[in-house]
Scaffold this active site. Structure first.
Site, PDB file in Angstrom:
ATOM      1  N   HIS A 263      40.273 -73.555 -20.262  1.00  0.00           N
ATOM      2  CA  HIS A 263      40.053 -73.813 -18.836  1.00  0.00           C
ATOM      3  C   HIS A 263      40.439 -75.255 -18.539  1.00  0.00           C
ATOM      4  CE1 HIS A 263      36.428 -75.855 -20.194  1.00  0.00           C
ATOM      5  NE2 HIS A 263      35.977 -74.729 -20.730  1.00  0.00           N
TER       6      HIS A 263
ATOM      7  N   HIS B 148      39.450 -78.040 -20.997  1.00  0.00           N
ATOM      8  CA  HIS B 148      40.322 -78.169 -22.156  1.00  0.00           C
ATOM      9  C   HIS B 148      41.640 -78.857 -21.773  1.00  0.00           C
ATOM     10  CE1 HIS B 148      38.009 -74.416 -23.372  1.00  0.00           C
ATOM     11  NE2 HIS B 148      37.758 -75.230 -24.364  1.00  0.00           N
TER      12      HIS B 148
ATOM     13  N   GLN C 221      29.827 -70.732 -36.926  1.00  0.00           N
ATOM     14  CA  GLN C 221      28.902 -71.344 -35.972  1.00  0.00           C
ATOM     15  C   GLN C 221      28.187 -70.321 -35.090  1.00  0.00           C
ATOM     16  OE1 GLN C 221      32.274 -73.575 -34.130  1.00  0.00           O
ATOM     17  NE2 GLN C 221      31.247 -73.138 -32.183  1.00  0.00           N
TER      18      GLN C 221
ATOM     19  N   GLY D  36      34.803 -82.699 -25.185  1.00  0.00           N
ATOM     20  CA  GLY D  36      34.202 -82.784 -23.865  1.00  0.00           C
ATOM     21  C   GLY D  36      32.731 -83.152 -23.922  1.00  0.00           C
TER      22      GLY D  36
ATOM     23  N   LYS E  45      30.401 -81.983 -22.137  1.00  0.00           N
ATOM     24  CA  LYS E  45      29.506 -80.847 -21.932  1.00  0.00           C
ATOM     25  C   LYS E  45      28.790 -80.470 -23.223  1.00  0.00           C
ATOM     26  CE  LYS E  45      30.882 -76.547 -21.702  1.00  0.00           C
ATOM     27  NZ  LYS E  45      29.959 -75.822 -22.631  1.00  0.00           N
TER      28      LYS E  45
ATOM     29  N   GLN F  78      27.054 -81.689 -29.879  1.00  0.00           N
ATOM     30  CA  GLN F  78      28.203 -81.546 -30.772  1.00  0.00           C
ATOM     31  C   GLN F  78      28.961 -82.849 -30.900  1.00  0.00           C
ATOM     32  OE1 GLN F  78      31.133 -78.094 -30.633  1.00  0.00           O
ATOM     33  NE2 GLN F  78      32.311 -79.651 -29.565  1.00  0.00           N
TER      34      GLN F  78
ATOM     35  N   SER G 183      33.098 -73.513 -18.636  1.00  0.00           N
ATOM     36  CA  SER G 183      32.815 -72.978 -19.961  1.00  0.00           C
ATOM     37  C   SER G 183      33.486 -71.622 -20.097  1.00  0.00           C
ATOM     38  CB  SER G 183      31.299 -72.823 -20.152  1.00  0.00           C
ATOM     39  OG  SER G 183      31.012 -72.076 -21.322  1.00  0.00           O
ATOM     40  N   SER G 184      33.942 -71.321 -21.297  1.00  0.00           N
ATOM     41  CA  SER G 184      34.523 -70.003 -21.546  1.00  0.00           C
ATOM     42  C   SER G 184      33.500 -68.904 -21.313  1.00  0.00           C
ATOM     43  CB  SER G 184      35.040 -69.923 -22.987  1.00  0.00           C
ATOM     44  OG  SER G 184      36.008 -70.930 -23.215  1.00  0.00           O
TER      45      SER G 184
END
Length: 281
Positions: A34, A37, A61, A147, A149, A153, A185-186
């Site tokens: 998106h 990315h 994960q 990112g 978001k 991570q 977000s995906s």
């Protein structure tokens, strides 16, 4: 643009670039690209000679009851977007290539991995740290782009790179949002029309926290209660956690005195979404 599926070929491609004196910018993804990315790719394109994007839905994960099998996989579309964005190579390995039979080695960044999302997704960040370390070793980038978001991570990867002396610069770029504030977000693809209407309440609650802190309220208990109240007004929403934490060590704060991370995870219907903002008092 070339598509590379084998580790040895990807490593050889990177070695050749380095031999030619080219800097490598790297954007690791799980696909379903998106604008968030693409903004990372654009940044890498501006700052580096060559850009590599990985597309790999990492099984390590995902927990046994999570959405690994249904995670969006739209590789032809991703390839078109990468080509249009000026990517030089897409690394597209399969699970057997990354985790061959009898694979035994994993990386755990202690303390940082079992709080916030890690508390609700045991083993998730062990899988994240492992695959990112593998990708860094394969691609050998000068700079890797992530990112904001995925704030936890980002902290974990930064600490891993520092502790393991990985020769890569980590850059964290701002979260991209839809017009109504929902973080891109995906997983947004999972939302029904009604859930999509309610999902922006997560960002609204973060804005509320920022406003409360700006007005002089420093008690994190008060801030979290106010956020829970606004999210609780939406029938599709169920909160996993809301936390106000130190930006470096992710430890919870009782009072906001300087820079902090306000982070949350909530279910909108059957879709788990995360979001956060950094606030400087």
């Amino acid at each position: 643009m070339i598509i590379i599926k084998k580790i040895k070929k990807m490593a050889a491609f990177s070695r050749e670039l380095r031999h030619r004196g080219c800097s490598i910018g790297f954007v690791p993804t799980m696909g379903a690209l998106h604008q968030g990315h693409l903004s990372l790719i654009q940044k890498a394109r501006r700052e580096c000679d060559k850009v590599v994007v990985s597309i790999f839905v990492n099984p390590a994960q995902f927990g046994p009851k999570e959405d690994f099998k249904k995670y969006p996989r739209v590789f032809p579309r991703d390839v078109r977007l990468c080509r249009k964005a000026g990517v030089d190579a897409v690394f597209y390995p399969d699970a057997k290539e990354m985790y061959p039979d009898n694979y035994k080695t994993y990386i755990l960044v202690s303390d940082l991995s079992d709080v916030l999302c890690g508390k609700f997704r045991p083993g998730h960040f062990k899988g994240v740290a492992t695959v990112v370390a593998k990708l860094f070793n394969i691609v050998q980038p000068d700079t890797a782009y992530f990112g904001q978001k995925d704030a936890q991570q980002a902290v974990i990867i930064g600490k891993m790179a520092l502790d393991l002396n990985l020769p890569v610069k980590i850059k964290i770029m701002p979260t991209w949002r839809e017009k109504d504030g929902l973080a891109m977000s995906s997983r947004n693809l999972y939302l029904s029309k009604e859930e999509r209407k309610e999902a922006p309440v997560l960002f609204q609650s973060l804005n509320l926290a920022e406003g409360l802190i700006g007005s002089g309220i420093s008690s994190t208990d008060k801030i979290i209660r106010a956020m829970k109240a606004i999210i609780g007004e939406k029938k599709s929403a169920k909160i996993d956690y809301i936390s106000v934490v130190d930006l470096e060590n992710l430890k919870p704060l009782r009072r906001v005195t300087g820079r902090c991370l306000v982070a949350l995870a909530a279910w909108i219907g059957r879709t788990r979404l995360i979001d956060n903002i950094i606030i400087r008092r």
